[in-house]
Enzyme design. Structure first.
Site, short mmCIF file in Angstrom:
data_model
loop_
_atom_site.label_atom_id
_atom_site.label_comp_id
_atom_site.label_asym_id
_atom_site.label_seq_id
_atom_site.Cartn_x
_atom_site.Cartn_y
_atom_site.Cartn_z
N LYS A 131 -14.68 -27.02 -25.87
CA LYS A 131 -15.93 -27.49 -26.47
C LYS A 131 -16.79 -28.21 -25.41
CE LYS A 131 -17.38 -30.67 -30.20
NZ LYS A 131 -16.87 -31.53 -31.30
N SER A 162 -18.79 -30.30 -35.54
CA SER A 162 -19.56 -30.10 -34.32
C SER A 162 -18.88 -29.16 -33.32
CB SER A 162 -19.81 -31.45 -33.64
OG SER A 162 -18.58 -32.07 -33.27
N SER A 187 -15.04 -32.30 -37.55
CA SER A 187 -15.72 -31.50 -36.52
C SER A 187 -14.92 -30.34 -35.97
CB SER A 187 -16.16 -32.40 -35.37
OG SER A 187 -17.14 -33.31 -35.79
#
Length: 613
Positions: A173, A248, A272
Site C-alpha cells: 500500500k 483505504s 481499511s
C-alpha cells in the site's frame, strides 16, 4: 483524473497585476473625494488581502499541478517498463505460474521448479493487467527484478538455505513505508515524501524472502472507504467500474481481487484492510494492533489510542495470510525494532488444525442492519463451519456497538477536525472527496445543528454522532470511559456465554458507488470499526455474491436513517458483487481467527466442488 477534476496548469501574475493597480487607483480616488476616507482604506486593505490570497493559492495550485504531472509520468513510464519485462517470459512458464496459488508458488520456488525472476516478471504483467482495469497502481518497484536475479544466483549455492517465503512477490500500500519510494497518503503536498526505511513489517517479510514489486493506491489522507485522490485518480472495484474498491487499502483490494498479486501489505484503521477485501472479493486481516508496529506512522492519526491502527495483509486466500503472519511472528524482530510492540510469537497451539471452537454469530449488531445479502452469507457460513466441526450459537451484542460509536466520535473529534483540516489546506481534492474538507472545516456549532436536524427527523444514530462531537474535557473523558466500558461488557458477555470467537457481518452492503461513502456519516463503518475500538483481531473471507433474491428482499429493508436510506438506494442492481463474512477473536488470539478463516475457506471450496459435480 477523477471525472470533473481539473488542475491549474499555469499561472501568470501579469493577469493579476493590472487588476490590483486598477482597483488600487479606483479606491484611492474614492478615498480623496469621499467624506469617509477610512472606509475606502478598509476596502483597499480587504481587496488587496483577497487578491494576495488568490495569488498565493494559484501559485500553490500551479506547483502541485506540476508535481502531479511528474508523479503520473513516472508511474506510466514504470508501468510501461514492467509491461516490457513481463513479455520476456516464456508463454508456458507464464501460464504455469499464473495457475499457482500462494502455497503452490511457495513450494515451487522452494524446490527450484520456478525461478524467482520469472515469478516477478509474471506478476509485473498481472499487476499491469489489473491496473488497466481498475487504476490500482501508484508505482512499479523496478529493483524487485534485480533482487529476484540475486536470489536466483544465491539459490545455486548448495549451502544456501532458502527463507520460508523465498522469492514471493509482495504488493505494498502507498501509505506503508517502502524505502526509497513515495508514500503520498493520497496528498499532492506529500508527493516528494520518500520513505527513509521499510515499514518494520515489510522489513521482516524481506528477511523471510518476499520481494516488494509494486505500490497501490489510497484515498486522500487514508480516512475514507472510497478510493480516490488528486495525484493518482480513482480506483474501481474489480467487478464493476461504477463501484468503489473500498478504502483505504483500496488499491491493494483491487489489485488482489483482479489476481494481480497473491498477497499484499495494507493497513487498517476502522476497516481499511477489511472493507477493500470485502468489496473486491478477496481476504483481509487486522491483527491485534500492538502485535504490529505503528512506530513509523506520521501524525496526526485520528481515533488513537481508542481505535488502534495497524498494518495488515490482504490476499487471494487465507492460507497466504496465515503464512505471512507466521513469518512475521517467527521471531522478535518487530518488538526488538519497536519496544512498544508486544513480543508474542506465532502461537501454533491456537492455530492447530482440527481444533474446534464455540463461535457466537449474529446477522446484525443491533446498531445499523446490514442489507439482506450481507445477512444471508452469515447464515450460510454458520452451516459451513458446523460442517467443519465447530459449535455455532446465536450471540447478541446488545447496545455495545451503539455505545462504542457514541464514545469514539466524542474523542476522535476533540479538536473538532482542525488537525486534519490543516493537512488539507490548499490541497487539490477530487469532487468525490470535497465533503471531507467541508466537514473538517465546519464549526462545532454547525455540526451540532446538523445533529439536531437528524434528531428531529428521527435518525438517532446520525444525530448521536454529530451531537456527540465535543471539545470539552469532561465529554472527552466520558467518551473514553464509554469505549472502555464497551470492551469490558464485551469480554463479560463472551465469558458468560463461553464464546471463543464471533462470526459477524463484514460490511453493511456490497461495494458502493464511488461517491456513496462520502455521502454518509462514518457510523456506516461500525461493522469493522467496532473491532478497532475493541482492539481485537478480525479477518474477512469472501464467501459468496449478491443474488437476485437479495434484490427482491431489499424491498422490505427498513430505512431507519440516512445510512440505511443511502445504502438501499445505492446498492440496487448489485447482482454478482462479492459478499463476505468477518471472524473476530479476543485480543492476542489472532491465530484462532486465522484457523477459522482457513476452515471456512476450505469447507467453502469443498462445497463448491461438490456442487460442480
Amino acid at each position: 483524473p477523477p471525472i470533473g477534476f481539473s488542475y491549474t496548469n499555469h499561472f501568470q501574475p501579469t493577469f493579476i497585476t493590472p487588476m490590483v493597480s486598477q482597483l488600487t487607483s479606483t479606491v484611492s480616488r474614492v478615498c480623496h473625494s469621499s467624506k469617509w476616507p477610512v472606509l475606502g482604506l478598509v476596502a483597499l486593505f480587504v481587496i488587496r488581502r483577497i487578491l494576495a490570497r488568490r495569488f498565493e493559492r494559484q501559485k500553490i495550485e500551479a506547483h502541485y499541478a506540476t508535481r502531479i504531472k511528474v508523479a503520473r509520468k513516472e508511474r506510466e513510464e514504470n508501468i510501461q517498463w514492467a509491461r516490457e519485462q513481463a513479455k520476456q517470459v516464456d508463454e508456458a512458464e507464464r501460464k504455469n505460474i499464473e495457475r499457482m496459488n500462494f502455497i503452490q508458488l511457495k513450494d515451487a520456488l522452494q524446490s527450484g521448479e520456478a525461478k524467482v525472476e520469472t515469478a516477478v516478471r509474471v506478476y509485473y504483467g498481472l499487476a499491469v493487467r489489473a491496473h488497466e482495469k481498475t487504476n490500482c497502481l501508484t508505482n512499479i518497484v523496478k529493483r524487485a527484478l534485480d533482487e529476484a536475479k540475486a536470489m536466483d544466483e544465491r539459490a545455486k549455492d548448495p549451502t544456501f538455505t532458502k527463507p520460508r517465503l523465498f522469492g514471493i512477490p509482495l504488493s505494498v500500500k502507498d501509505a506503508v513505508e517502502l524505502e526509497g519510494h513515495r508514500s503520498t497518503w493520497g496528498l499532492a503536498k506529500m508527493i516528494d515524501n520518500y520513505a527513509k526505511e521499510d515499514s518494520y513489517q515489510v522489513a521482516k517479510l524481506r528477511q523471510e524472502g518476499m520481494i516488494p514489486f509494486c505500490q497501490t493506491n489510497v484515498p486522500t489522507t487514508c480516512i475514507s472507504y472510497t478510493c480516490t485522490n488528486s495525484v493518482y485518480g480513482t480506483t474501481s472495484c474489480p467487478l464493476s467500474s461504477s463501484r468503489t474498491c473500498g478504502g483505504s487499502s483500496g488499491g491493494e483490494g483491487a489489485l488482489i481481487g483482479c489476481l494481480g498479486s497473491l498477497v499484499g501489505m495494507g493497513s487498517d484503521l476502522g476497516g481499511s484492510a477489511r472493507i477493500p477485501a470485502a468489496y473486491s472479493g478477496c481476504c483481509g486481516f487486522k491483527p491485534s494492533a500492538t502485535r504490529f508496529s505503528t512506530h513509523q506512522l506520521p501524525e496526526p492519526i485520528p481515533l488513537r489510542p481508542f481505535g488502534m491502527p495497524s498494518e495488515g495483509p490482504l490476499a487471494q486466500d487465507p492460507h497466504a495470510i496465515a503464512e505471512v503472519m507466521r513469518a512475521v511472528w517467527s521471531d522478535h524482530f518487530i518488538s526488538d525494532s519497536d519496544p512498544h510492540t508486544v513480543p508474542i510469537l506465532f502461537r501454533e497451539d491456537l492455530f492447530e488444525e482440527g481444533r474446534r471452537f464455540r463461535i457466537g454469530y449474529y446477522t446484525t449488531d443491533g446498531y445499523i442492519d446490514p442489507l439482506p445479502g450481507n445477512q444471508r452469507v452469515i447464515r450460510e457460513a454458520v452451516e459451513l463451519l458446523r460442517a467443519k466441526g465447530h459449535e455455532l450459537v446465536p450471540f447478541s451484542l446488545g447496545d455495545i456497538a451503539g455505545q462504542a460509536c457514541r464514545g469514539i466520535f466524542t474523542t476522535s473529534h476533540a479538536e473538532t477536525g482542525e488537525l486534519m483540516a490543516a493537512k488539507l489546506k490548499d490541497e487539490p481534492l477530487p469532487p468525490i472527496m470535497a465533503p471531507l474538507r467541508t466537514f473538517l472545516n465546519m464549526p462545532l456549532w454547525v455540526k451540532h445543528l446538523i445533529g439536531w436536524m437528524f434528531k428531529f427527523r428521527g435518525d438517532k444514530n446520525a444525530s448521536d454522532m454529530f451531537l456527540g462531537i465535543s471539545n470539552r474535557a469532561v465529554d472527552i473523558q466520558t467518551g473514553m470511559d464509554r469505549v472502555f466500558a464497551c470492551r469490558k461488557n464485551l469480554v463479560k458477555k463472551m465469558k458468560d456465554e463461553q464464546i471463543d470467537l464471533i462470526l459477524c457481518p463484514s460490511t453493511l452492503s456490497p461495494a458502493l458507488p464511488h461517491a456513496s461513502p462520502m455521502e454518509m456519516p462514518l457510523i456506516s463503518i461500525m461493522p469493522t470499526l467496532l473491532w478497532n475500538l475493541a482492539d481485537w483481531p478480525a479477518g474477512i473471507v469472501t464467501t459468496g455474491s449478491w443474488a437476485e433474491r437479495d434484490e427482491e428482499e431489499m424491498e422490505a429493508y427498513e430505512e431507519k436513517g440516512l445510512v440505511e436510506k443511502t445504502i438501499k438506494k445505492a446498492c440496487r442492481n448489485s447482482v454478482g458483487l462479492p459478499l463476505s463474512v468477518q471472524i473476530v477473536a479476543p485480543a492476542f488470539r489472532d491465530e484462532m481467527v486465522l484457523r477459522v478463516m482457513l476452515d471456512l475457506y476450505d469447507e467453502m471450496k469443498k462445497e463448491e466442488a461438490r456442487s460442480a459435480q
